[in-house]
Write a protein that holds these residues in place. Sequence first.
Motif, short mmCIF file in Angstrom:
data_model
loop_
_atom_site.label_atom_id
_atom_site.label_comp_id
_atom_site.label_asym_id
_atom_site.label_seq_id
_atom_site.Cartn_x
_atom_site.Cartn_y
_atom_site.Cartn_z
N ARG A 44 12.58 -3.96 -5.30
CA ARG A 44 12.91 -2.78 -4.51
C ARG A 44 14.40 -2.87 -4.16
N HIS A 45 14.98 -1.77 -3.79
CA HIS A 45 16.36 -1.75 -3.28
C HIS A 45 16.44 -2.62 -2.03
N GLY A 66 11.03 8.19 2.39
CA GLY A 66 11.83 9.03 1.48
C GLY A 66 13.30 9.04 1.84
N ARG A 70 20.14 4.22 -2.44
CA ARG A 70 19.78 2.86 -2.02
C ARG A 70 19.59 1.90 -3.20
N GLU A 106 11.84 7.46 -5.87
CA GLU A 106 10.65 7.19 -5.06
C GLU A 106 9.70 8.39 -5.07
N TYR A 158 5.55 7.61 9.58
CA TYR A 158 4.11 7.81 9.43
C TYR A 158 3.52 8.31 10.75
N ARG A 184 -4.43 11.77 3.21
CA ARG A 184 -3.76 10.70 2.47
C ARG A 184 -4.49 9.38 2.71
N LYS A 229 -5.36 7.93 -1.15
CA LYS A 229 -3.91 7.82 -1.31
C LYS A 229 -3.48 7.99 -2.78
N TYR A 268 0.44 9.74 -6.09
CA TYR A 268 0.63 8.54 -6.91
C TYR A 268 0.33 8.85 -8.37
N HIS A 294 11.70 1.61 -6.18
CA HIS A 294 11.13 1.87 -4.86
C HIS A 294 9.68 1.39 -4.80
N ARG A 345 4.92 -0.21 -7.49
CA ARG A 345 3.47 -0.46 -7.47
C ARG A 345 2.86 -0.01 -8.79
O1 LIG Z 1 2.94 5.30 -0.53
P1 LIG Z 1 3.46 4.60 0.67
O2 LIG Z 1 2.63 3.42 1.07
O3 LIG Z 1 3.68 5.56 1.78
O4 LIG Z 1 4.84 3.97 0.19
C1 LIG Z 1 5.87 4.78 -0.32
C2 LIG Z 1 6.98 4.80 0.69
O5 LIG Z 1 7.72 3.61 0.60
C3 LIG Z 1 9.07 3.83 1.05
C4 LIG Z 1 9.35 2.98 2.25
O6 LIG Z 1 8.46 3.24 3.29
O7 LIG Z 1 9.84 3.57 -0.09
P2 LIG Z 1 11.36 3.00 -0.24
O8 LIG Z 1 11.18 1.57 -0.57
O9 LIG Z 1 12.02 3.73 -1.35
O10 LIG Z 1 12.09 3.28 1.01
C5 LIG Z 1 9.10 5.34 1.36
O11 LIG Z 1 10.33 5.92 1.13
C6 LIG Z 1 8.01 5.88 0.51
O12 LIG Z 1 7.54 7.15 0.85
#
Ligand SMILES: O=P(O)(O)OC[C@H]1O[C@@](CO)(OP(=O)(O)O)[C@@H](O)[C@@H]1O
Length: 733
Positions: free
Chosen positions: A546-547, A559, A598, A619, A630, A644, A648, A659, A685, A690
């Motif tokens: 990740r960044h 986001g 980022r 992302e 959240y 969600r 999810k 996803y 991201h 994932r």
């Molecule tokens: O699907 P979830 O678990 O919400 O994870 C995705 C989220 O991870 C994040 C961090 O919470 O990514 P990022 O590493 O790019 O900052 C959010 O920007 C993104 O919406």
Amino acid sequence: MAGENEEERDGLNHTPLRIPGLLYVSVKMENPNLTLSGDLLPHVSGSFHLGPSWDPSKALSMERESATVWELSFVVPPNHEALEFKFVLKPKCIDNPCFVEEGSSRVLVGGAWQDGDRLALFRLDNDQVLEYRVFVEAKRISPFDLAASWRAYQENFRLSSVRGIPDVSINSEHQTGSENISSANLELDLEHYIVPSPSTSPSSALVYAANITENPRSLGGGSASFSSSMGDDGVPMINQPETVEEVHASDQSKVYQSPGMVKSQSVGTISHPQVDRGVGFPRLVKSSSSNSFTTNFNLDPGTENSIPAAAGAVAAAAIADQMLGPKEHRHLAIVMVSLPARGKTYTAAKLTRYLRWLGHNTKHFNVGKYRRLKHGSSQFADFFRADNPEGVEARNEVAKLAFEDMISWMQEGGQVGIFDATNSSKQRRNMLMRLAEGRCKIIFLETICNDVDVIERNIRFKIQQSPDYAEVPDFEAGLRDFKERVANYEKVYETVEEGSYIKMIDMASGHGGQIQVNNISGYLPGRIVFFLVNTHLTPRPILLTRHGESRFNVRGRIGGDSALSEAGELYKKKLAKFVEKRLKSERAACIWTSTLQRTILTAGPIVGFPKIQWRALDEINAGVCDGMTYEEIKKNMPGEYESRSKDKLRYRYPRGESYLDVIQRLEPVIIELERQRAPVVVISHQAVLRALYAYFTDRPLKEIPEIVVPLHTIIEIHLGVTGVEEKRYKLMD
Ligand SMILES: O=P(O)(O)OC[C@H]1O[C@@](CO)(OP(=O)(O)O)[C@@H](O)[C@@H]1O
């Protein structure tokens, strides 16, 4: 009254917190006839306090929301004084006159027009009249929401410091100042940063691919225990008796049962009844009595699982294939053909992983596994002689059993079966074609390898890993026996010339090679060919990270496009040192980032490798929730939050992505990663990584949204000739 009593009862001095609330007003004007309005820009001119003035030269401009709609929004107290104003069209050229709308001024009270949504009419110089539709929308918001959205706005719209970098760049010069990476830093001891990988990921010990294929249901003796093989979307098929002898590494003894899942009585699979807003669900089912498509939540056992859980094009094309082709073509058997030790099982496993990741319900049936179960694992070369009638009979028998198991699974909804055996004579293939008649379509996938080094390497790996030689302590004796077995097959080997086939000739070495295709059509076969053309066995690492921590990460905001936090800044430097050390002899390596700052900033200090920005690596798009925490989503959009939490994988943010959408847009990235021969560092991201990680580690779709991808950690995936290995480096806490 109740409040007063409560105050008195608990003896505390509660000062009721009054959130006054404000009105967020959005005024819109629409003119579908763009040619008429030409260069005239909509404005608002009025008399209200702090707002626009009646002087048209001071009128507030409206923002263009779409091609035909302009908008102006502002916040007022709910009990605001009547606001009086008019719409004005101002020409782009300031020397030309403005046009003020006809009729009396508009009056806005409590977020509504006093005289209704009347049209705005403008009489132009040539007596031409322009008509605009006018709307107003008012929402009550708390000052907290207002503050949060203002902050998000500020952070989101702050000009990115990395814009202007071309999509592809290479900075071969070492940078100066704080980002300088001195040669002393190259002393970095990588081993020091290694942390254990999660237990669900591939270990550093290689797993023999045949061991992780389907457990023979027809040989299981009707055991009451269930294996956890995954159906499409990662939902396990629970109808297969587990065998004791070979339980594959990724077999998890648990059966996943998330809320909202129901067990279908007729076939014992688990499916989701809840409404999904992502594409690919609700499932489209063709009614048997008509040519029309219907949406069906009560899945018919004959059709359930036959449509992939994957998104968009994948689902659409698969549906089209299923609807248009003959019934038996709704199930596809990829029948492997090759001499032993030609990489057939590895190719079969890879193809299975790819198709599953795309959402197609795919299983790998290995006949060797059936043979070992039925006839024991210690069968030596003689057993495989074509002039040994008992041997031939025994091998045909287990091939039939495996094929029938595959067909039964297809009839329960399985989509693609990969049938893994040598199938190296016409006679055997004819037998399979007869078994398939009217039940599934067969494509033969022949792997031909003439590279003696590759064959020798495969044979050695086989002796080390295959259960066939587990009880042969003498490696050399095993080697001799296996070579004799190969020779027995060679005597009767017949290349495929019949039916539909894909022939991969000398593709394993990664230098040249050929692929021949005969009588292949349809979406899925096309995808399979495309995948096989691009995949190879050249060993190389793929580094996923990740960044560095972003400013939004610090505040728990999702986001956005924020820059790095202090910790993120430190990580980018550490990562650069790590990459330089880890890839110091890999000059062809490449750095991939998303287009968000980022990741680009994180890649900044890495020198000497080309950097490529991919929009596909951005992302997950959180749509209207972008920039929120959240907690804020839970509070302000409880319905969205709940949907969600329930699903999810399929949940799609309003105006954003699910996803499944992310997986679909990552397919070109996967193909490109398969195609690359040099190492790739992917800086992306959480959600995206994932999905990529799940592909390499063959994790079911259902698990993807919960896979842990920590910040400041590098996941090294090693793709080799024999499978996938994983290592993790944690550079910072
Ligand atoms: O699907 P979830 O678990 O919400 O994870 C995705 C989220 O991870 C994040 C961090 O919470 O990514 P990022 O590493 O790019 O900052 C959010 O920007 C993104 O919406």
